[in-house]
Write a protein that holds these residues in place. Structure first.
Motif, mmCIF file in Angstrom:
data_model
loop_
_atom_site.group_PDB
_atom_site.id
_atom_site.type_symbol
_atom_site.label_atom_id
_atom_site.label_comp_id
_atom_site.label_asym_id
_atom_site.label_seq_id
_atom_site.Cartn_x
_atom_site.Cartn_y
_atom_site.Cartn_z
ATOM 1 N N SER A 101 0.792 -1.128 0.092
ATOM 2 C CA SER A 101 0.124 -0.015 -0.025
ATOM 3 C C SER A 101 0.868 1.228 0.056
ATOM 4 C CB SER A 101 -0.931 -0.175 1.248
ATOM 5 O OG SER A 101 -1.899 1.001 1.067
ATOM 6 N N ASP A 102 0.520 2.248 -0.307
ATOM 7 C CA ASP A 102 1.098 3.633 -0.429
ATOM 8 C C ASP A 102 2.419 3.692 -0.930
ATOM 9 O OD1 ASP A 102 -1.029 5.302 1.446
ATOM 10 O OD2 ASP A 102 -0.895 3.291 2.575
ATOM 11 N N THR A 103 2.337 3.164 -2.153
ATOM 12 C CA THR A 103 3.974 3.278 -2.774
ATOM 13 C C THR A 103 4.106 4.619 -3.121
ATOM 14 O OG1 THR A 103 2.688 2.340 -4.866
ATOM 15 C CG2 THR A 103 3.957 0.884 -3.434
ATOM 16 N N HIS A 104 3.069 5.540 -3.569
ATOM 17 C CA HIS A 104 3.376 6.877 -4.043
ATOM 18 C C HIS A 104 4.290 7.081 -4.790
ATOM 19 C CE1 HIS A 104 0.573 8.798 -0.807
ATOM 20 N NE2 HIS A 104 0.969 7.643 -0.101
ATOM 21 N N MET A 105 4.524 6.419 -5.993
ATOM 22 C CA MET A 105 5.361 6.189 -6.826
ATOM 23 C C MET A 105 5.179 6.847 -8.127
ATOM 24 S SD MET A 105 7.080 2.493 -6.479
ATOM 25 C CE MET A 105 8.353 2.620 -8.056
ATOM 26 N N PRO A 106 6.071 7.908 -8.624
ATOM 27 C CA PRO A 106 7.487 7.850 -8.390
ATOM 28 C C PRO A 106 7.658 9.189 -7.712
ATOM 29 C CG PRO A 106 6.780 9.033 -10.637
ATOM 30 C CD PRO A 106 5.532 8.528 -9.901
ATOM 31 N N LYS A 107 6.795 9.494 -6.939
ATOM 32 C CA LYS A 107 6.951 10.765 -6.093
ATOM 33 C C LYS A 107 8.097 10.223 -4.816
ATOM 34 C CE LYS A 107 4.813 14.265 -3.323
ATOM 35 N NZ LYS A 107 3.638 14.747 -2.818
ATOM 36 N N ALA A 152 9.466 7.128 -4.757
ATOM 37 C CA ALA A 152 10.623 6.256 -4.890
ATOM 38 C C ALA A 152 10.611 6.300 -6.302
ATOM 39 C CB ALA A 152 10.512 4.997 -4.220
ATOM 40 N N LYS A 153 11.777 5.765 -7.295
ATOM 41 C CA LYS A 153 11.784 5.705 -8.558
ATOM 42 C C LYS A 153 11.651 4.154 -8.973
ATOM 43 C CE LYS A 153 12.451 10.056 -9.205
ATOM 44 N NZ LYS A 153 11.292 10.947 -8.894
ATOM 45 N N GLU A 154 11.967 3.448 -7.973
ATOM 46 C CA GLU A 154 11.770 2.009 -8.266
ATOM 47 C C GLU A 154 11.532 1.361 -7.040
ATOM 48 O OE1 GLU A 154 16.533 1.004 -7.924
ATOM 49 O OE2 GLU A 154 15.878 1.681 -9.755
ATOM 50 N N LEU A 155 11.175 0.012 -7.091
ATOM 51 C CA LEU A 155 10.640 -0.757 -6.223
ATOM 52 C C LEU A 155 11.917 -1.232 -5.287
ATOM 53 C CD1 LEU A 155 7.890 -3.017 -7.870
ATOM 54 C CD2 LEU A 155 7.457 -1.286 -5.825
ATOM 55 N N PRO A 156 11.888 -1.476 -4.044
ATOM 56 C CA PRO A 156 13.066 -1.885 -3.016
ATOM 57 C C PRO A 156 13.320 -3.218 -3.760
ATOM 58 C CG PRO A 156 11.403 -0.862 -1.856
ATOM 59 C CD PRO A 156 10.806 -1.095 -3.024
ATOM 60 N N SER A 157 14.674 -3.438 -3.752
ATOM 61 C CA SER A 157 15.245 -4.828 -4.114
ATOM 62 C C SER A 157 14.810 -5.941 -3.307
ATOM 63 C CB SER A 157 16.768 -4.687 -4.171
ATOM 64 O OG SER A 157 17.213 -4.790 -2.664
ATOM 65 N N CYS A 158 14.570 -5.803 -1.856
ATOM 66 C CA CYS A 158 13.914 -6.713 -1.216
ATOM 67 C C CYS A 158 12.568 -7.240 -1.424
ATOM 68 C CB CYS A 158 13.946 -6.661 0.423
ATOM 69 S SG CYS A 158 13.413 -5.083 0.907
ATOM 70 N N SER A 164 -0.027 4.865 -12.618
ATOM 71 C CA SER A 164 -0.296 3.676 -13.162
ATOM 72 C C SER A 164 0.833 2.703 -13.709
ATOM 73 C CB SER A 164 -1.220 3.623 -14.287
ATOM 74 O OG SER A 164 -0.481 4.570 -15.463
ATOM 75 N N SER A 165 2.201 3.329 -13.535
ATOM 76 C CA SER A 165 3.487 2.638 -13.785
ATOM 77 C C SER A 165 3.452 1.576 -12.822
ATOM 78 C CB SER A 165 4.442 3.559 -14.120
ATOM 79 O OG SER A 165 4.854 4.124 -12.920
ATOM 80 N N VAL A 166 3.093 1.828 -11.386
ATOM 81 C CA VAL A 166 3.463 0.873 -10.430
ATOM 82 C C VAL A 166 2.710 -0.549 -10.626
ATOM 83 C CG1 VAL A 166 2.774 0.607 -7.972
ATOM 84 C CG2 VAL A 166 3.536 2.745 -8.741
ATOM 85 N N PHE A 167 1.203 -0.311 -11.287
ATOM 86 C CA PHE A 167 0.631 -1.474 -11.595
ATOM 87 C C PHE A 167 1.310 -1.979 -12.683
ATOM 88 C CE2 PHE A 167 -2.478 -3.361 -14.583
ATOM 89 C CZ PHE A 167 -2.887 -4.225 -13.976
ATOM 90 N N ASP A 205 7.583 4.926 1.403
ATOM 91 C CA ASP A 205 7.227 6.096 2.223
ATOM 92 C C ASP A 205 6.755 5.659 3.620
ATOM 93 O OD1 ASP A 205 6.588 8.718 3.051
ATOM 94 O OD2 ASP A 205 4.865 8.728 1.863
ATOM 95 N N LYS A 206 8.070 5.577 4.504
ATOM 96 C CA LYS A 206 7.796 5.177 5.808
ATOM 97 C C LYS A 206 7.237 6.215 6.802
ATOM 98 C CE LYS A 206 12.483 5.919 7.236
ATOM 99 N NZ LYS A 206 13.467 5.569 8.294
ATOM 100 N N ARG A 207 7.090 7.354 6.266
ATOM 101 C CA ARG A 207 6.742 8.511 7.329
ATOM 102 C C ARG A 207 7.491 8.671 8.566
ATOM 103 N NH1 ARG A 207 0.517 9.643 5.398
ATOM 104 N NH2 ARG A 207 1.032 10.334 3.432
ATOM 105 N N ARG A 208 6.566 8.300 9.716
ATOM 106 C CA ARG A 208 7.329 8.410 11.278
ATOM 107 C C ARG A 208 7.575 7.009 11.519
ATOM 108 N NH1 ARG A 208 3.511 12.396 10.681
ATOM 109 N NH2 ARG A 208 1.684 11.092 11.406
ATOM 110 N N GLN A 209 7.506 6.097 10.637
ATOM 111 C CA GLN A 209 7.823 4.489 11.122
ATOM 112 C C GLN A 209 9.159 4.410 11.062
ATOM 113 O OE1 GLN A 209 5.024 2.619 12.422
ATOM 114 N NE2 GLN A 209 4.372 4.651 11.769
#
Length: 162
Positions: A7-13, A15-21, A41-44, A136-140
């Motif tokens: 959830s809440d990937t907020h891409m590309p704002k 992150a430009k790519e998905l994390p490797s893990c 929609s690029s995330v989809f 986007d971890k915000r305060r986490q």
């Protein structure tokens, strides 16, 4: 059945790519669930390269995303019924809004997002699961996403923190 929950990937704002893990887990996914705030929609498209993608739109998603995904959805994953909603709105907590979205529906699990806060708990016999955000971890303290195994007699859910 291995389900990757985002959830809440907020891409590309955010992150430009998905994390490797996350990419490593996506390579073995049978199903991917996204609980909204894709941002683009690029995330989809990225996720669709790995497995079937189910999801809903969130409060920051544009008309294109709203046309692709509903606000609320119930899917079958193995023998389980899973409700998906972003969880935004007014009044109450995100968790409570998500739970109340499915009052009267028969679901085993409710997946939601919006708060960016990972949650895994049962309420009235229903698994409530917020994967947090992988971008986007915000305060986490950590970024996170979820993995659910739907192949047994019970859903086995966990968060992946990084």
């Amino acid at each position: 059945m291995k389900i990757i929950v985002l959830s809440d990937t907020h891409m590309p704002k955010k992150a430009k790519e998905l994390p490797s893990c996350l990419i490593q887990d996506l390579k073995t996914a049978d199903l991917i669930i996204h609980a909204g705030d894709w941002q683009d929609s690029s995330v989809f498209s990225m996720l669709s390269d790995f497995a079937r993608v189910e999801g809903v739109h969130g409060n920051v998603d544009d008309e294109e995303m709203k046309n692709m995904f509903p606000a609320k959805k119930i899917i079958q994953a193995g023998s389980f019924s899973i409700g998906i909603v972003h969880g935004h709105g007014t009044g109450k907590t995100t968790e409570r809004r998500a739970f109340e979205t499915f009052l009267g529906d028969q679901v085993d699990c409710i997946i939601y997002g919006h708060s960016h806060i990972p949650v895994m708990k049962y309420s009235e016999g229903i698994l409530l699961f917020n994967p947090g955000s992988p971008t986007d971890k915000r305060r986490q303290q950590h970024y996170s996403y979820g993995v659910i195994d739907a192949s047994g007699a019970k859903l086995d859910a966990k968060h992946i923190y990084f």
